[in-house]
Write a protein that holds these residues in place. Structure first.
Motif, PDB file in Angstrom:
ATOM      1  N   LEU A 224      27.439  46.631  33.526  1.00  0.00           N
ATOM      2  CA  LEU A 224      27.814  45.223  33.633  1.00  0.00           C
ATOM      3  C   LEU A 224      28.947  44.993  34.624  1.00  0.00           C
ATOM      4  CD1 LEU A 224      27.620  44.120  29.887  1.00  0.00           C
ATOM      5  CD2 LEU A 224      26.218  43.244  31.771  1.00  0.00           C
ATOM      6  N   GLN A 225      29.917  45.929  34.674  1.00  0.00           N
ATOM      7  CA  GLN A 225      31.071  45.732  35.555  1.00  0.00           C
ATOM      8  C   GLN A 225      30.681  45.757  37.030  1.00  0.00           C
ATOM      9  OE1 GLN A 225      30.574  48.361  33.635  1.00  0.00           O
ATOM     10  NE2 GLN A 225      30.790  50.234  34.842  1.00  0.00           N
ATOM     11  N   ASP A 226      29.450  46.200  37.342  1.00  0.00           N
ATOM     12  CA  ASP A 226      29.017  46.291  38.745  1.00  0.00           C
ATOM     13  C   ASP A 226      28.329  45.018  39.229  1.00  0.00           C
ATOM     14  OD1 ASP A 226      29.939  48.946  38.916  1.00  0.00           O
ATOM     15  OD2 ASP A 226      28.076  49.696  38.032  1.00  0.00           O
ATOM     16  N   ILE A 227      28.104  44.052  38.354  1.00  0.00           N
ATOM     17  CA  ILE A 227      27.470  42.801  38.770  1.00  0.00           C
ATOM     18  C   ILE A 227      28.407  42.043  39.712  1.00  0.00           C
ATOM     19  CG2 ILE A 227      26.704  40.537  37.937  1.00  0.00           C
ATOM     20  CD1 ILE A 227      25.616  41.960  35.472  1.00  0.00           C
ATOM     21  N   ARG A 228      27.839  41.505  40.767  1.00  0.00           N
ATOM     22  CA  ARG A 228      28.622  40.809  41.783  1.00  0.00           C
ATOM     23  C   ARG A 228      28.290  39.319  41.821  1.00  0.00           C
ATOM     24  NH1 ARG A 228      31.063  44.437  40.881  1.00  0.00           N
ATOM     25  NH2 ARG A 228      31.551  46.285  42.120  1.00  0.00           N
ATOM     26  N   ILE A 229      29.281  38.536  42.243  1.00  0.00           N
ATOM     27  CA  ILE A 229      29.136  37.083  42.366  1.00  0.00           C
ATOM     28  C   ILE A 229      28.752  36.756  43.804  1.00  0.00           C
ATOM     29  CG2 ILE A 229      30.217  34.854  41.946  1.00  0.00           C
ATOM     30  CD1 ILE A 229      30.160  36.711  39.486  1.00  0.00           C
ATOM     31  N   LEU A 230      27.692  35.988  43.974  1.00  0.00           N
ATOM     32  CA  LEU A 230      27.223  35.615  45.311  1.00  0.00           C
ATOM     33  C   LEU A 230      27.752  34.262  45.762  1.00  0.00           C
ATOM     34  CD1 LEU A 230      23.489  36.759  45.001  1.00  0.00           C
ATOM     35  CD2 LEU A 230      25.426  38.035  45.955  1.00  0.00           C
ATOM     36  N   GLY A 231      28.182  33.441  44.828  1.00  0.00           N
ATOM     37  CA  GLY A 231      28.696  32.122  45.177  1.00  0.00           C
ATOM     38  C   GLY A 231      29.122  31.380  43.930  1.00  0.00           C
ATOM     39  N   THR A 232      30.015  30.412  44.123  1.00  0.00           N
ATOM     40  CA  THR A 232      30.554  29.634  43.005  1.00  0.00           C
ATOM     41  C   THR A 232      30.465  28.154  43.347  1.00  0.00           C
ATOM     42  OG1 THR A 232      32.104  31.440  42.543  1.00  0.00           O
ATOM     43  CG2 THR A 232      32.556  29.318  41.512  1.00  0.00           C
ATOM     44  N   TRP A 233      29.923  27.363  42.408  1.00  0.00           N
ATOM     45  CA  TRP A 233      29.772  25.918  42.601  1.00  0.00           C
ATOM     46  C   TRP A 233      30.596  25.174  41.553  1.00  0.00           C
ATOM     47  CZ3 TRP A 233      26.265  29.234  44.400  1.00  0.00           C
ATOM     48  CH2 TRP A 233      25.544  28.920  45.544  1.00  0.00           C
ATOM     49  N   GLN A 234      31.240  24.110  41.994  1.00  0.00           N
ATOM     50  CA  GLN A 234      31.992  23.248  41.095  1.00  0.00           C
ATOM     51  C   GLN A 234      31.537  21.816  41.309  1.00  0.00           C
ATOM     52  OE1 GLN A 234      36.472  23.402  39.800  1.00  0.00           O
ATOM     53  NE2 GLN A 234      36.379  22.306  41.746  1.00  0.00           N
ATOM     54  N   GLU A 235      31.070  21.192  40.236  1.00  0.00           N
ATOM     55  CA  GLU A 235      30.579  19.815  40.299  1.00  0.00           C
ATOM     56  C   GLU A 235      29.499  19.670  41.371  1.00  0.00           C
ATOM     57  OE1 GLU A 235      34.105  17.418  40.635  1.00  0.00           O
ATOM     58  OE2 GLU A 235      34.948  18.249  38.782  1.00  0.00           O
ATOM     59  N   GLY A 236      28.638  20.700  41.450  1.00  0.00           N
ATOM     60  CA  GLY A 236      27.511  20.688  42.368  1.00  0.00           C
ATOM     61  C   GLY A 236      27.817  21.069  43.795  1.00  0.00           C
ATOM     62  N   ARG A 237      29.080  21.332  44.120  1.00  0.00           N
ATOM     63  CA  ARG A 237      29.474  21.712  45.476  1.00  0.00           C
ATOM     64  C   ARG A 237      29.879  23.179  45.512  1.00  0.00           C
ATOM     65  NH1 ARG A 237      31.377  17.467  48.978  1.00  0.00           N
ATOM     66  NH2 ARG A 237      31.208  15.400  48.007  1.00  0.00           N
ATOM     67  N   ARG A 238      29.477  23.868  46.543  1.00  0.00           N
ATOM     68  CA  ARG A 238      29.858  25.268  46.687  1.00  0.00           C
ATOM     69  C   ARG A 238      31.324  25.361  47.098  1.00  0.00           C
ATOM     70  NH1 ARG A 238      26.309  30.195  49.231  1.00  0.00           N
ATOM     71  NH2 ARG A 238      27.717  31.870  48.561  1.00  0.00           N
ATOM     72  N   LEU A 239      32.068  26.193  46.396  1.00  0.00           N
ATOM     73  CA  LEU A 239      33.493  26.344  46.679  1.00  0.00           C
ATOM     74  C   LEU A 239      33.712  27.294  47.851  1.00  0.00           C
ATOM     75  CD1 LEU A 239      35.004  26.684  43.080  1.00  0.00           C
ATOM     76  CD2 LEU A 239      35.159  24.712  44.609  1.00  0.00           C
ATOM     77  N   THR A 240      34.650  26.941  48.690  1.00  0.00           N
ATOM     78  CA  THR A 240      35.095  27.828  49.769  1.00  0.00           C
ATOM     79  C   THR A 240      36.615  27.877  49.728  1.00  0.00           C
ATOM     80  OG1 THR A 240      35.120  25.995  51.358  1.00  0.00           O
ATOM     81  CG2 THR A 240      33.122  27.347  51.252  1.00  0.00           C
TER      82      THR A 240
END
Length: 537
Positions: A500-516
């Motif tokens: 489980l600790q090896d799972i990676r995040i490809l992107g994060t969205w907040q209120e439908g918008r991708r965070l940068t």
């Protein structure tokens, strides 16, 4: 406002119901979810679409216990002395520590700062003394913070600059001498930060958080032993526009002082660590246990008695504030737990209407588990500590009896008793890595205390929203709630628990918008800040 968008070709775990997944999600113009779709259902055609390539989508993570400004400042000014390299924590001896500090001193002026120093990983098994630091780098101000953040060591020049020489033993601070003087250290660090370096530290911290699927962080900020409090002033100024939902917990003990800042908050919150600590930590031998540490250093330190905890909390509770307090050992837990019970009984509150919480709750007695559950207390826990210690550090087995280790962070018992558990990192003690904490929860060292993956994911999303009175709007991916989610590189429900600790995040969205994250250069950082949406803390 964003246009309506359909996220499809993915596996969506809303976490509203265990064992169920969906295939698509329609997000409306204001960032709220309009509908989630079962597999095989027809999808709307006249909306914008985003094909997620068969990946997995879960509610965004909420870190319920972190020290945001400390992490940003240290990342910009200090040397990380707790790196995991080839399966070992480095540095692992005074020789390697000395080389790291000399290298740092040669590359930068000002004080030599280090954090994350793992005492148990050092061959010497202790912090270096002031005389040793002085011999390595004569006349330099050196400040080193332990990995758990509950002890520190200083060179002679640093002790003189901070005016704390009479509190230190061989240059080392631990227990209350450390906890209640962190404002002086924080002020020194922040004074060394130029605006450009502060921007870099904040940008790096936000990049890490967004890169780990976080959309919200509960930030424990503020110190009382040094005025002015530069850290909280900067946080209040900058945090509302940093992109993430940063929730402020003021670590002030005076109601009047805290109330002056309440207009900045979405709801009144106070407490956390430092002046709100009931005891210390295991690694620094200051967690208040019921038995002695194996190395003969005593039973730890109780900073506040049950009566003192009551006197601290009562004015805030009666004024409607949500409070939180650090408690690791059973005696520390008893102080804050009994104070909560007394106050709730005086009010006739059996449902924890103010969502009182205890941070860490690491070694509770069985009766304390039952009592916390009967009050539905919110507990912010970090099972990644035990997970990492068992694999890389092995400090607890040298400090605690087998019986005490078996009582550590009893997640299954806490959930079954009725507690609301929130997973968190205590950053900068640990990195913003949700799946380390999730792995620690699912692979608990005591098999009977393991929780399911569904429960662990909810403890990192829904529970954090609940702890801030936001569960109606966030924390799960249901129609009517905001589309805050993380895209994963693989399905955690298909993974082996040990992976489980090896799972990676490809992107994060907040209120439908991708965070940068914001850019690191100061001018670009400030331009982003000035145009960002302002939020309550």
């Amino acid at each position: 406002m964003t246009r309506r968008r359909l996220f499809h070709n993915c596996t969506i775990y809303t976490l509203a119901e265990e064992g169920k997944s969906h295939a698509a999600m329609l997000v409306g113009r204001y960032g709220r979810i309009e509908r989630v779709y079962e597999r095989g259902e027809s999808l709307p055609s006249r909306v914008a679409r985003l094909d997620l390539g068969g990946k997995t989508l879960v509610p965004a993570f909420i870190d319920a216990h972190a020290h945001f400004m400390a992490k940003a400042a240290l990342s910009a000014t200090a040397l990380n002395l707790g790196a995991l390299i080839d399966g070992r924590i480095q540095p692992d001896s005074f020789d390697s520590l000395k080389r790291a500090l000399i290298g740092r001193a040669a590359s930068a002026g000002g004080p030599v700062l280090g954090y994350g120093l793992c005492i148990a990983a050092l061959a010497e098994g202790r912090l270096p003394r002031a005389s040793e630091l002085d011999s390595w780098l004569p006349d330099r101000r050196i400040i080193l913070l332990s990995m758990d953040g509950h002890s520190s060591t200083y060179s002679g020049a640093a002790l003189a600059a901070l005016g704390i020489g009479d509190l230190a033993v061989d240059g080392i601070l631990s227990g209350e001498a450390h906890e209640f003087n962190m404002g002086k250290i924080s002020a020194l660090i922040l004074k060394e930060l130029s605006p450009a370096r502060l921007a870099q530290g904040l940008a790096d911290t936000l990049r890490e958080a967004m890169g780990q699927g976080l959309t919200a962080i509960h930030c424990l900020e503020g110190t009382e032993d040094a005025e002015p409090d530069y850290g909280l002033a900067l946080f209040k100024l900058l945090a509302p526009r940093l992109g993430l939902r940063l929730k402020l917990w003021m670590q002030y003990t005076g109601l009047g002082k805290a109330a002056r800042h309440a207009k900045k908050l979405s709801n009144k919150r106070v407490g956390g660590c430092l002046a709100w600590e009931m005891d210390g930590s295991v690694s620094s031998r200051t967690a208040a246990l019921d038995e002695g540490y194996l190395d003969g250093t005593g039973e730890g330190s109780l900073y506040r008695s049950p009566h003192e905890a009551y006197e601290l909390i009562a004015p805030f509770y009666r004024d409607g504030w949500q409070t939180s307090a650090h408690a690791i050992g059973p005696r520390g837990i008893e102080s804050v737990l009994s104070a909560y019970e007394r106050l709730m009984d005086e009010k006739g509150d059996r449902e924890n209407e103010q969502r009182l919480r205890i941070d860490h709750f690491e070694f509770p007695r069985p009766d304390q588990i039952a009592r916390a559950g009967s009050r539905r207390l919110v507990l912010t826990v970090q099972p990644g500590f035990a997970w990492a210690d068992e694999r890389y550090i092995h400090s607890y087995e040298r400090a605690l009896s087998q019986g005490m280790r078996a009582a550590q962070c009893p997640l299954r018992s806490l959930l079954d008793a009725g507690c609301v558990i929130c997973l968190s990192t205590d950053a900068p003690v640990q990195p913003f890595s949700p799946f380390i904490q999730i792995a620690g929860a699912v692979n608990h060292p005591v098999p009977s205390q393991r929780i399911t993956l569904h429960e662990a994911l909810r403890a990192y999303s829904w529970a954090g929203a609940y702890a801030c009175f936001e569960e109606k709007d966030r924390g799960s991916l249901e129609p009517g709630k905001y589309a805050d989610f993380a895209l994963l590189d693989s399905d955690p429900f298909d993974a082996e628990p040990e992976a489980l600790q090896d799972i990676r995040i490809l992107g994060t969205w907040q209120e439908g918008r991708r965070l940068t994250p914001p850019p690191r250069p100061l001018i670009a950082f400030m331009a982003r800040l000035l145009t960002a949406k302002r939020r309550l803390l």
